[in-house]
Scaffold this motif. Structure first.
Motif, mmCIF file in Angstrom:
data_model
loop_
_atom_site.group_PDB
_atom_site.id
_atom_site.type_symbol
_atom_site.label_atom_id
_atom_site.label_comp_id
_atom_site.label_asym_id
_atom_site.label_seq_id
_atom_site.Cartn_x
_atom_site.Cartn_y
_atom_site.Cartn_z
ATOM 1 N N TRP A 539 -9.800 -8.052 25.644
ATOM 2 C CA TRP A 539 -10.004 -6.616 25.567
ATOM 3 C C TRP A 539 -10.044 -6.003 26.965
ATOM 4 N N ALA A 540 -9.416 -4.854 27.130
ATOM 5 C CA ALA A 540 -9.468 -4.078 28.369
ATOM 6 C C ALA A 540 -9.853 -2.646 28.033
ATOM 7 N N VAL A 541 -10.663 -2.030 28.869
ATOM 8 C CA VAL A 541 -11.116 -0.666 28.604
ATOM 9 C C VAL A 541 -10.912 0.206 29.839
ATOM 10 N N GLY A 542 -10.893 1.505 29.621
ATOM 11 C CA GLY A 542 -10.738 2.455 30.707
ATOM 12 C C GLY A 542 -10.719 3.871 30.194
ATOM 13 N N TYR A 543 -9.682 4.634 30.568
ATOM 14 C CA TYR A 543 -9.605 6.036 30.197
ATOM 15 C C TYR A 543 -8.137 6.461 30.208
ATOM 16 N N TYR A 544 -7.847 7.598 29.569
ATOM 17 C CA TYR A 544 -6.558 8.264 29.706
ATOM 18 C C TYR A 544 -6.802 9.768 29.634
ATOM 19 N N ASN A 545 -5.858 10.522 30.115
ATOM 20 C CA ASN A 545 -5.990 11.973 30.077
ATOM 21 C C ASN A 545 -5.063 12.546 29.010
ATOM 22 N N ASP A 546 -5.628 13.349 28.111
ATOM 23 C CA ASP A 546 -4.843 13.886 26.994
ATOM 24 C C ASP A 546 -4.229 15.239 27.330
ATOM 25 N N GLY A 547 -4.271 15.621 28.583
ATOM 26 C CA GLY A 547 -3.755 16.913 28.993
ATOM 27 C C GLY A 547 -4.849 17.919 29.225
ATOM 28 N N THR A 548 -6.022 17.639 28.659
ATOM 29 C CA THR A 548 -7.166 18.538 28.826
ATOM 30 C C THR A 548 -8.374 17.810 29.388
ATOM 31 N N HIS A 549 -8.687 16.667 28.792
ATOM 32 C CA HIS A 549 -9.852 15.892 29.198
ATOM 33 C C HIS A 549 -9.481 14.416 29.312
ATOM 34 N N ASN A 550 -10.331 13.658 29.991
ATOM 35 C CA ASN A 550 -10.213 12.204 29.975
ATOM 36 C C ASN A 550 -10.868 11.667 28.717
ATOM 37 N N GLN A 551 -10.186 10.712 28.107
ATOM 38 C CA GLN A 551 -10.661 10.112 26.861
ATOM 39 C C GLN A 551 -10.747 8.594 27.028
ATOM 40 N N THR A 552 -11.534 7.955 26.177
ATOM 41 C CA THR A 552 -11.673 6.500 26.268
ATOM 42 C C THR A 552 -10.359 5.806 25.922
ATOM 43 N N LEU A 553 -10.109 4.689 26.583
ATOM 44 C CA LEU A 553 -8.920 3.877 26.352
ATOM 45 C C LEU A 553 -9.347 2.444 26.108
ATOM 46 N N ILE A 554 -8.927 1.896 24.959
ATOM 47 C CA ILE A 554 -9.236 0.513 24.601
ATOM 48 C C ILE A 554 -7.928 -0.190 24.267
ATOM 49 N N GLU A 555 -7.672 -1.318 24.923
ATOM 50 C CA GLU A 555 -6.450 -2.089 24.666
ATOM 51 C C GLU A 555 -6.800 -3.538 24.347
#
Length: 773
Positions: A539-555
């Motif tokens: 599992w890897a975790v982090g964030y991504y930006n949806d164009g407005t806010h940063n959101q959680t990212l789980i891979e």
């Protein structure tokens, strides 16, 4: 406030924050938490003073104060210590009975220190300055006593039952003092000191099993000569050290017994224009002898360490504490790469204990050594029982009188470990332990753009391994996890044009390869942590930006490819970040982070139950709270660490999962400024480490922060610090196997112009330290 995750250095980070339009308060907060991302003869020929730079101060705390006995109503001092075994240690000195100073001998039986009666031949005073042991029933202590306006040498012997005075010689007219004693065997013992012959002259006496005899020793210069310590290599190889007056200054004095005579050996000075002296000596062999002391640099006293290599004496660079005077008074050795020196240092007008250690490469200060009370503390002698068993003795002032001070080292210590630093600048962000001789740490180094950095520990040294980069911009690795020696994962980010994308790399036992990760949307993506359950379950975790806010990212890695988990909504309406991940089992994984709740950050925990990820909110107050790392002991024992704003400064934050709910367990803080925790490792329920940094207001810099959970409470355990600028620890990992325990912490230290990689190790052997573990 809002805060960006600790992926990049301040410059790169603030550029990204500006791009995302995050609040200025978040920039300030993150920057604070993660910056930089016979008659007197001629003088001995003198060797030149040191030219090497100061050694790097390092770590540690495994020293603790042990209660010792204090007879008499007034002053008590311990001057020397000697060990027969772990349950048989002697310390000697003196105490005042209200009228005169009297000899003091104390014994450690493995449980307590107790006073053992010792004789006092002097009418005016009696002192003991040094002690040495042949066996449990054969211990010698030396000093002096006063009678009829004259001081005489004093030797006392312990036969296993009582201390008794053994007659020794006093050739001087007014003053005769023994300051050191060393043993080769029961019939081969040396005592050294000085006596008065119109000036102070060196004094050496030998015990042959029946009596003490004076053995002629040379004197040098044009004034007083003193011998202050003695060490035995063999019957024909004995060293004594001290000082002699030469004109207007004192110079170091080293003398050698070759089995037939004493003769002087040239030794260097710390200063060629001010006073020098050697106060302690210890011998490993004929070509490895250490002497310690101090010299005056024109402003303050500074530590002085010298080594005899079989040919000549050489000054070795030794550190100093603070900006005041520093003194080394005693030295002891456990091995060629394990030498200890003790003394005291001026800390703002108050003397504090000073302990330094030689690890085979450098001398370093053991920071955070204990002191008693608010008055002066001194360490006057040190002795070794074993590699994890040292005693240091001295005294402290309770505000009225001096009291005995005994301190013990049990082998538990953080130590600075040199790591190869990529040129010109590098930072380490994550660490994973496969085995004691197989440790990985990852980060980045500056090569125009930032580039990935992977380093490997093989049990002896760190080496840089070739890792990969993609694109033409910055690359960085922020987390690492290991399934086994041939299956290691590192995650992070790289720059693709003006945005950041996820980066995952895999070690197969031979080389690193990029395993393409996934990205969500057209904005920034980054990975901050990775956890490995199995070869097909990472599992890897982090964030991504949806164009407005940063959101959680789980891979997730299933053994063939990475996939994004998209079925869990993020809490709050602002920015969301996952900063760390840890696994109990395939159906029990935790990720830590924080989210924006109407302008105040709140802690957040995400949990994987084998089917879905769900958000289990941490415990947050009314101000901003952050979690940066998570570690698991078991399904009912999970720790997450970070910091919170108390309205004035940042303070450490630790939260615990007991299988039912999360609760805040208040951590420890160091100093009076900001404290941050950024990484955590859990070996077992009563053995958890958290690392980060704290603001050292006295030096106006950040210092490494290590804290330990013992099952009941968090306590600060001093970490290593390099140089005189900012230090920070970011990641920590540990392993317990086959009777050993190894923990590693990584981060960086700032030189003022660049960041350099920083690795610290905490290693103990159960057979030495925890025999029941």
């Amino acid at each position: 406030m809002n805060r960006y995750i600790w992926l990049v250095s301040v410059a790169a980070l603030l550029a990204v924050i500006a791009l995302l339009g995050l609040a200025g308060a978040a920039q300030a907060h993150f920057a604070a938490a993660n910056p930089g991302a016979a008659p007197a003869g001629p003088a001995l020929p003198k060797l030149p003073p040191p030219t090497t730079p100061p050694a790097t101060p390092a770590c540690g705390l495994g020293w603790s104060v042990v209660d010792s006995a204090n007879p008499g109503p007034i002053a008590r001092v311990l001057n020397g210590v000697a060990a027969v075994g772990a349950n048989d240690v002697w310390a000697v000195g003196y105490y005042n009975d209200g009228t005169h100073d009297q000899t003091l001998t104390e014994h450690w039986n493995g449980t307590i220190w107790s006073v053992v009666p010792s004789p006092n031949p002097g009418v005016a005073h009696s002192y003991l300055y040094a002690v040495a042991a042949v066996a449990a029933n054969d211990v010698w202590a030396v000093g002096s006593y006063g009678y009829a306006a004259q001081d005489f040498t004093l030797t006392e012997h312990w036969n296993g039952t009582i201390w008794s005075v053994v007659s020794s010689l006093s050739p001087g007219s007014a003053t005769n003092v023994f300051t050191g004693v060393a043993v080769e065997s029961s019939d081969d013992i040396w005592a050294v000191g000085y006596y008065n012959r119109g000036f102070r002259a060196t004094l050496t006496e030998h015990w042959d099993g029946a009596s003490w005899t004076v053995v002629s020793s040379p004197i040098f210069g044009d004034g007083d000569n003193y011998l202050l310590s003695v060490a035995v290599v063999a019957a024909n190889d004995v060293w004594a050290v001290g000082r002699f007056a030469n004109g207007t200054i004192d110079q170091t004095l080293t003398e050698h017994w070759n089995g037939a005579a004493w003769y002087g050996v040239a030794s260097p000075d710390g200063s060629t224009t001010h006073n020098n002296q050697l106060t302690g000596v210890v011998a490993l062999g004929p070509s490895n002898v250490w002497a310690v002391g101090h010299y005056f640099n024109g402003s303050v006293e500074q530590t002085l360490v010298e080594n005899w290599n079989g040919v000549l004496w050489t000054v070795f660079s030794s550190p100093n504490q603070g900006t005041g005077s520093n003194f080394l008074t005693g030295v002891a050795v456990a091995g060629t790469t394990d030498v200890w020196a003790v003394g005291y240092a001026d800390n703002g007008g108050i003397l504090k204990t000073l302990i330094e250690r030689w690890n085979g490469t450098i001398w370093s200060v053991i920071t955070g050594t204990p002191n008693v009370g608010t008055g002066n503390n001194h360490l006057n002698g040190v002795a070794v029982v074993g590699v994890a068993d040292f005693w240091a003795v001295g005294d402290y002032n309770d505000g009225t009188h001096n009291q005995t001070l005994t301190e013990h080292w049990d082998g538990q210590i953080w130590s600075g470990m040199p790591s190869p630093t990529a040129t010109p600048a590098g930072e380490l962000r994550g660490v994973a332990v496969v085995a004691p001789n197989d440790v990985w740490t990852v980060g980045r180094y500056n090569n125009g753009p930032w580039q990935t950095l992977t380093e490997h520990w093989n049990g002896t040294s760190w080496t840089v391994t070739t890792s990969l980069n993609t694109g033409t911009g910055d690359n960085a690795l922020t987390g690492v996890a290991a399934v086994g020696p041939n299956d290691v994962w590192a995650v992070g980010y790289y720059a693709s044009g003006s945005i950041y994308r996820t980066l995952t790399e895999h070690w197969d036992g031979t080389s690193w390869t990029i395993k393409t990760g996934l990205n969500v949307g057209q904005g920034d993506n980054g990975l901050t942590g990775v956890a490995a359950v199995a070869a097909n379950d990472v599992w890897a975790v982090g964030y991504y930006n949806d164009g407005t806010h940063n959101q959680t990212l789980i891979e997730h890695w299933n053994g063939s490819a990475w996939s994004v988990w998209t079925n869990s909504p993020d809490p709050g309406t602002g920015n969301n970040y996952l900063t760390g991940v840890a696994a109990v089992a395939a159906n029990d994984v935790y990720a830590s982070g924080y989210y924006d709740d109407s302008g105040a950050e709140k802690t957040m925990i995400a949990h994987w139950d084998g089917i879905n990820w769900s958000f289990v909110y941490g415990v947050s107050g009314t101000t901003s709270n952050f979690l940066y790392g998570v570690a698991v002991v078991g399904a009912n024992d999970v720790w997450a660490v970070g910091d919170y704003y108390n309205g004035t400064i940042e303070q450490t934050l630790t939260e615990h999962w007991n299988g039912t709910s999360w609760s805040v367990v208040y951590g420890a803080n160091s100093g009076t400024g900001n404290n941050y925790l950024t990484g955590v490792a859990a070996g077992r329920a009563n053995d958890v480490w958290a690392v980060g940094k704290y603001y050292n207001g006295a030096g106006a810099i950040y210092q490494a922060l290590t804290e330990h959970w013992d099952g009941s409470a968090w306590s600060v355990v001093s970490g290593a610090n390099s140089g005189t600028t900012d230090n920070s620890l970011i990641g920590v990992a540990d392993e317990r196997v086959a009777g050993t325990y190894n923990a590693w912490a990584v981060g960086y230290d700032s030189t003022g112009t660049a960041d350099l990689t920083l690795t610290e190790q905490y290693a103990i052997n159960f057979s030495d330290v925890h025999p029941t573990d």
